[in-house]
Design a protein around this motif. Structure first.
Motif, PDB file in Angstrom:
ATOM      1  N   ALA A  39     -17.738  -3.821 -13.094  1.00  0.00           N
ATOM      2  CA  ALA A  39     -18.478  -4.794 -13.909  1.00  0.00           C
ATOM      3  C   ALA A  39     -18.673  -6.121 -13.190  1.00  0.00           C
ATOM      4  CB  ALA A  39     -17.745  -5.026 -15.223  1.00  0.00           C
ATOM      5  N   GLY A  40     -17.988  -6.304 -12.070  1.00  0.00           N
ATOM      6  CA  GLY A  40     -18.118  -7.543 -11.313  1.00  0.00           C
ATOM      7  C   GLY A  40     -17.209  -8.655 -11.779  1.00  0.00           C
ATOM      8  N   THR A  41     -16.325  -8.379 -12.727  1.00  0.00           N
ATOM      9  CA  THR A  41     -15.399  -9.413 -13.199  1.00  0.00           C
ATOM     10  C   THR A  41     -14.129  -9.461 -12.367  1.00  0.00           C
ATOM     11  OG1 THR A  41     -14.515  -7.867 -14.837  1.00  0.00           O
ATOM     12  CG2 THR A  41     -16.266  -9.353 -15.561  1.00  0.00           C
ATOM     13  N   LEU A  42     -13.900  -8.440 -11.557  1.00  0.00           N
ATOM     14  CA  LEU A  42     -12.825  -8.427 -10.562  1.00  0.00           C
ATOM     15  C   LEU A  42     -13.403  -7.964  -9.239  1.00  0.00           C
ATOM     16  CD1 LEU A  42      -9.649  -6.775 -12.211  1.00  0.00           C
ATOM     17  CD2 LEU A  42      -9.995  -9.174 -11.649  1.00  0.00           C
ATOM     18  N   SER A  43     -12.755  -8.338  -8.157  1.00  0.00           N
ATOM     19  CA  SER A  43     -13.131  -7.867  -6.829  1.00  0.00           C
ATOM     20  C   SER A  43     -11.932  -7.188  -6.189  1.00  0.00           C
ATOM     21  CB  SER A  43     -13.584  -9.045  -5.958  1.00  0.00           C
ATOM     22  OG  SER A  43     -13.643  -8.654  -4.591  1.00  0.00           O
ATOM     23  N   LEU A  44     -12.193  -6.114  -5.458  1.00  0.00           N
ATOM     24  CA  LEU A  44     -11.108  -5.450  -4.737  1.00  0.00           C
ATOM     25  C   LEU A  44     -10.466  -6.371  -3.716  1.00  0.00           C
ATOM     26  CD1 LEU A  44     -12.728  -1.946  -4.174  1.00  0.00           C
ATOM     27  CD2 LEU A  44     -10.775  -2.449  -5.646  1.00  0.00           C
ATOM     28  N   ASP A  45     -11.216  -7.367  -3.255  1.00  0.00           N
ATOM     29  CA  ASP A  45     -10.686  -8.304  -2.266  1.00  0.00           C
ATOM     30  C   ASP A  45      -9.926  -9.467  -2.899  1.00  0.00           C
ATOM     31  OD1 ASP A  45     -11.810  -6.850  -0.163  1.00  0.00           O
ATOM     32  OD2 ASP A  45     -13.732  -7.905  -0.340  1.00  0.00           O
ATOM     33  N   GLU A  46     -10.055  -9.624  -4.207  1.00  0.00           N
ATOM     34  CA  GLU A  46      -9.316 -10.693  -4.886  1.00  0.00           C
ATOM     35  C   GLU A  46      -7.820 -10.483  -4.697  1.00  0.00           C
ATOM     36  OE1 GLU A  46      -8.630 -12.400  -9.440  1.00  0.00           O
ATOM     37  OE2 GLU A  46     -10.374 -11.147  -8.960  1.00  0.00           O
ATOM     38  N   THR A  47      -7.101 -11.585  -4.503  1.00  0.00           N
ATOM     39  CA  THR A  47      -5.663 -11.462  -4.269  1.00  0.00           C
ATOM     40  C   THR A  47      -4.869 -11.944  -5.480  1.00  0.00           C
ATOM     41  OG1 THR A  47      -5.570 -13.628  -3.182  1.00  0.00           O
ATOM     42  CG2 THR A  47      -5.873 -11.687  -1.778  1.00  0.00           C
ATOM     43  N   LEU A  48      -3.726 -11.290  -5.689  1.00  0.00           N
ATOM     44  CA  LEU A  48      -2.768 -11.700  -6.704  1.00  0.00           C
ATOM     45  C   LEU A  48      -1.486 -12.105  -6.006  1.00  0.00           C
ATOM     46  CD1 LEU A  48      -3.197  -8.880  -9.410  1.00  0.00           C
ATOM     47  CD2 LEU A  48      -4.425 -11.051  -9.197  1.00  0.00           C
ATOM     48  N   THR A  49      -0.818 -13.090  -6.549  1.00  0.00           N
ATOM     49  CA  THR A  49       0.417 -13.598  -5.956  1.00  0.00           C
ATOM     50  C   THR A  49       1.623 -12.946  -6.615  1.00  0.00           C
ATOM     51  OG1 THR A  49      -0.639 -15.726  -5.480  1.00  0.00           O
ATOM     52  CG2 THR A  49       1.769 -15.664  -5.468  1.00  0.00           C
ATOM     53  N   LEU A  50       2.483 -12.401  -5.791  1.00  0.00           N
ATOM     54  CA  LEU A  50       3.709 -11.783  -6.284  1.00  0.00           C
ATOM     55  C   LEU A  50       4.640 -12.861  -6.833  1.00  0.00           C
ATOM     56  CD1 LEU A  50       5.586  -9.251  -6.493  1.00  0.00           C
ATOM     57  CD2 LEU A  50       6.388  -9.827  -4.184  1.00  0.00           C
ATOM     58  N   ALA A  51       5.024 -12.718  -8.096  1.00  0.00           N
ATOM     59  CA  ALA A  51       5.947 -13.653  -8.720  1.00  0.00           C
ATOM     60  C   ALA A  51       7.328 -13.013  -8.837  1.00  0.00           C
ATOM     61  CB  ALA A  51       5.447 -14.041 -10.120  1.00  0.00           C
ATOM     62  N   GLN A  52       8.346 -13.852  -8.914  1.00  0.00           N
ATOM     63  CA  GLN A  52       9.708 -13.335  -9.097  1.00  0.00           C
ATOM     64  C   GLN A  52       9.789 -12.438 -10.325  1.00  0.00           C
ATOM     65  OE1 GLN A  52      12.323 -14.160  -7.096  1.00  0.00           O
ATOM     66  NE2 GLN A  52      14.155 -13.571  -8.263  1.00  0.00           N
ATOM     67  N   THR A  53       9.031 -12.775 -11.347  1.00  0.00           N
ATOM     68  CA  THR A  53       9.077 -12.021 -12.601  1.00  0.00           C
ATOM     69  C   THR A  53       8.348 -10.681 -12.513  1.00  0.00           C
ATOM     70  OG1 THR A  53       7.171 -13.336 -13.327  1.00  0.00           O
ATOM     71  CG2 THR A  53       9.354 -14.043 -14.078  1.00  0.00           C
ATOM     72  N   ASP A  54       7.682 -10.403 -11.397  1.00  0.00           N
ATOM     73  CA  ASP A  54       6.989  -9.127 -11.229  1.00  0.00           C
ATOM     74  C   ASP A  54       7.913  -8.019 -10.733  1.00  0.00           C
ATOM     75  OD1 ASP A  54       4.322  -9.858 -11.969  1.00  0.00           O
ATOM     76  OD2 ASP A  54       4.102 -10.876 -10.042  1.00  0.00           O
ATOM     77  N   PHE A  55       9.069  -8.371 -10.201  1.00  0.00           N
ATOM     78  CA  PHE A  55       9.935  -7.358  -9.614  1.00  0.00           C
ATOM     79  C   PHE A  55      10.489  -6.424 -10.691  1.00  0.00           C
ATOM     80  CE2 PHE A  55      10.461 -10.601  -6.172  1.00  0.00           C
ATOM     81  CZ  PHE A  55       9.907  -9.837  -5.155  1.00  0.00           C
ATOM     82  N   VAL A  56      10.460  -5.135 -10.389  1.00  0.00           N
ATOM     83  CA  VAL A  56      10.999  -4.112 -11.273  1.00  0.00           C
ATOM     84  C   VAL A  56      11.449  -2.957 -10.390  1.00  0.00           C
ATOM     85  CG1 VAL A  56       8.694  -3.120 -11.651  1.00  0.00           C
ATOM     86  CG2 VAL A  56      10.514  -2.648 -13.285  1.00  0.00           C
ATOM     87  N   ASP A  57      12.487  -2.250 -10.830  1.00  0.00           N
ATOM     88  CA  ASP A  57      12.988  -1.142 -10.027  1.00  0.00           C
ATOM     89  C   ASP A  57      11.986   0.001  -9.997  1.00  0.00           C
ATOM     90  OD1 ASP A  57      14.170   1.069 -12.245  1.00  0.00           O
ATOM     91  OD2 ASP A  57      14.016  -0.986 -12.942  1.00  0.00           O
ATOM     92  N   GLY A  58      12.121   0.865  -9.025  1.00  0.00           N
ATOM     93  CA  GLY A  58      11.237   2.022  -8.916  1.00  0.00           C
ATOM     94  C   GLY A  58      10.850   2.291  -7.483  1.00  0.00           C
ATOM     95  N   SER A  59       9.866   3.164  -7.316  1.00  0.00           N
ATOM     96  CA  SER A  59       9.403   3.548  -5.989  1.00  0.00           C
ATOM     97  C   SER A  59       8.619   2.419  -5.336  1.00  0.00           C
ATOM     98  CB  SER A  59       8.518   4.797  -6.093  1.00  0.00           C
ATOM     99  OG  SER A  59       9.206   5.852  -6.713  1.00  0.00           O
ATOM    100  N   GLY A  60       8.272   2.631  -4.061  1.00  0.00           N
ATOM    101  CA  GLY A  60       7.432   1.677  -3.352  1.00  0.00           C
ATOM    102  C   GLY A  60       8.220   0.604  -2.634  1.00  0.00           C
ATOM    103  N   ASP A  61       7.482  -0.296  -1.992  1.00  0.00           N
ATOM    104  CA  ASP A  61       8.124  -1.288  -1.119  1.00  0.00           C
ATOM    105  C   ASP A  61       7.985  -2.729  -1.592  1.00  0.00           C
ATOM    106  OD1 ASP A  61       5.478  -1.932  -0.615  1.00  0.00           O
ATOM    107  OD2 ASP A  61       5.567  -1.554   1.543  1.00  0.00           O
ATOM    108  N   MET A  62       7.458  -2.934  -2.799  1.00  0.00           N
ATOM    109  CA  MET A  62       7.223  -4.312  -3.225  1.00  0.00           C
ATOM    110  C   MET A  62       8.520  -5.111  -3.351  1.00  0.00           C
ATOM    111  SD  MET A  62       3.999  -5.006  -3.434  1.00  0.00           S
ATOM    112  CE  MET A  62       3.690  -6.310  -4.612  1.00  0.00           C
ATOM    113  N   LEU A  63       9.631  -4.438  -3.631  1.00  0.00           N
ATOM    114  CA  LEU A  63      10.910  -5.139  -3.734  1.00  0.00           C
ATOM    115  C   LEU A  63      11.350  -5.713  -2.389  1.00  0.00           C
ATOM    116  CD1 LEU A  63      12.986  -2.867  -6.150  1.00  0.00           C
ATOM    117  CD2 LEU A  63      12.400  -5.266  -6.503  1.00  0.00           C
TER     118      LEU A  63
END
Length: 302
Positions: A39-63
């Motif tokens: 719809a053009g309201t988001l872009s794949l290139d738009e960036t989001l900032t990782l916040a301390q409150t975003d951390f959650v256990d699970g798979s992947g490497d974001m932690l």
């Protein structure tokens, strides 16, 4: 299971009950994000900032990353779908909003899904009845619980985080804690309702052709499905899938031959519960894959 083609058919052993979906909810999350990209309201290139409150256990490497680092929407989608990274998923849910996400799911399916929440909220909702202090714990306290083995050690770790004796927790076992959560309707769906999402995704009805291709490519390349349905399918089967795992719960959903859509694709959705070890669920999923290979797929896919 739903097969399209010259010999279509549906096999439903789910009794139309709602199943806890765990990380398979990352499929509708990604679709809601890609709708906004289209719809053009988001872009794949738009960036989001990782916040301390975003951390959650699970798979992947974001932690392994630090608060303040930025990630593109495209990178977060890949991490969420391919690596089942829960922090990446929660960042995407934060961006599109839970209310919007759930409204879109209702529009796609007409019903059959319970409310979808962040992955972190699953943890709070599960532990909250155990002690009134859970709501005041920060997310990093919840994350630290993963360092304790599932079972009594994790409840002891929770008591330690709360600063109370283990006896103050209203919980006999960790299994009883999560069983109580599973009896609710959050992050659940009937398998036919989830099949509607997969059907409409493969048919190109939910997002653009480019976004559909992106979704399916990520689902083909997931890093968490090697010991489930795909392990029983014939070699080189085109299977776009997603897995989900939680205490004594596991799911595997996907589309075989998604490029054929309603001309010959096969939707397969399976969930298991109350197993003693995840290998039991994986063995059952592999058996389903072999059965599909010996029947539906062996018939030439329609």
């Amino acid at each position: 299971m739903r097969h399209y083609g010259a010999q279509p058919g549906t096999l439903d052993r789910g009794d139309d009950r709602a199943w806890y979906l765990s990380s398979t909810i990352k499929i509708p999350v990604a679709i809601a994000v890609l709708e906004q990209v289209d719809a053009g309201t988001l872009s794949l290139d738009e960036t989001l900032t990782l916040a301390q409150t975003d951390f959650v256990d699970g798979s992947g490497d974001m932690l392994e990353h630090k608060p303040g680092e930025t990630f593109s929407i495209a990178a977060l989608l890949e991490k969420s779908l391919r690596d089942s990274d829960s922090a990446a998923t929660d960042m995407l849910i934060r961006k599109v909003g839970e209310d919007h996400l759930n409204a879109r799911i209702r529009d796609w399916t007409g019903g059959g899904f319970g409310p979808v929440t962040t992955i972190l909220q699953v943890r709070y909702d599960a532990y909250d009845p155990v002690h009134p202090g859970v709501a005041q714990l920060d997310n990093m306290a919840i994350v630290r619980l993963r360092n304790a083995d599932a079972g009594e050690p994790r409840l002891q770790a929770l008591a330690q985080e709360l600063g109370v004796p283990r006896a103050d927790l209203d919980a006999d076992t960790l299994e009883s804690v999560f069983d109580a959560y599973y009896r609710g309707d959050r992050n659940t769906a009937t398998l036919p309702a989830f099949a509607t999402v997969l059907d409409r995704l493969a048919a190109g009805e939910l997002v653009s052709a480019d976004s559909t291709r992106r979704m399916l490519d990520h689902m083909r390349a997931i890093s968490t499905g090697d010991r489930r349905i795909s392990a029983g399918l014939p070699p080189d089967t085109d299977f776009a899938q997603k897995t989900g795992t939680q205490l004594r719960r596991a799911c595997n959903v996907g589309v075989i031959d998604p490029g054929r859509a309603r001309e010959g694709a096969t939707l397969v959705l399976a969930c298991a519960e109350d197993f003693d070890d995840i290998t039991q669920a994986e063995t059952a999923f592999q058996g389903l894959g072999r059965a599909l290979g010996d029947t539906v797929l062996d018939a030439g896919g329609g």
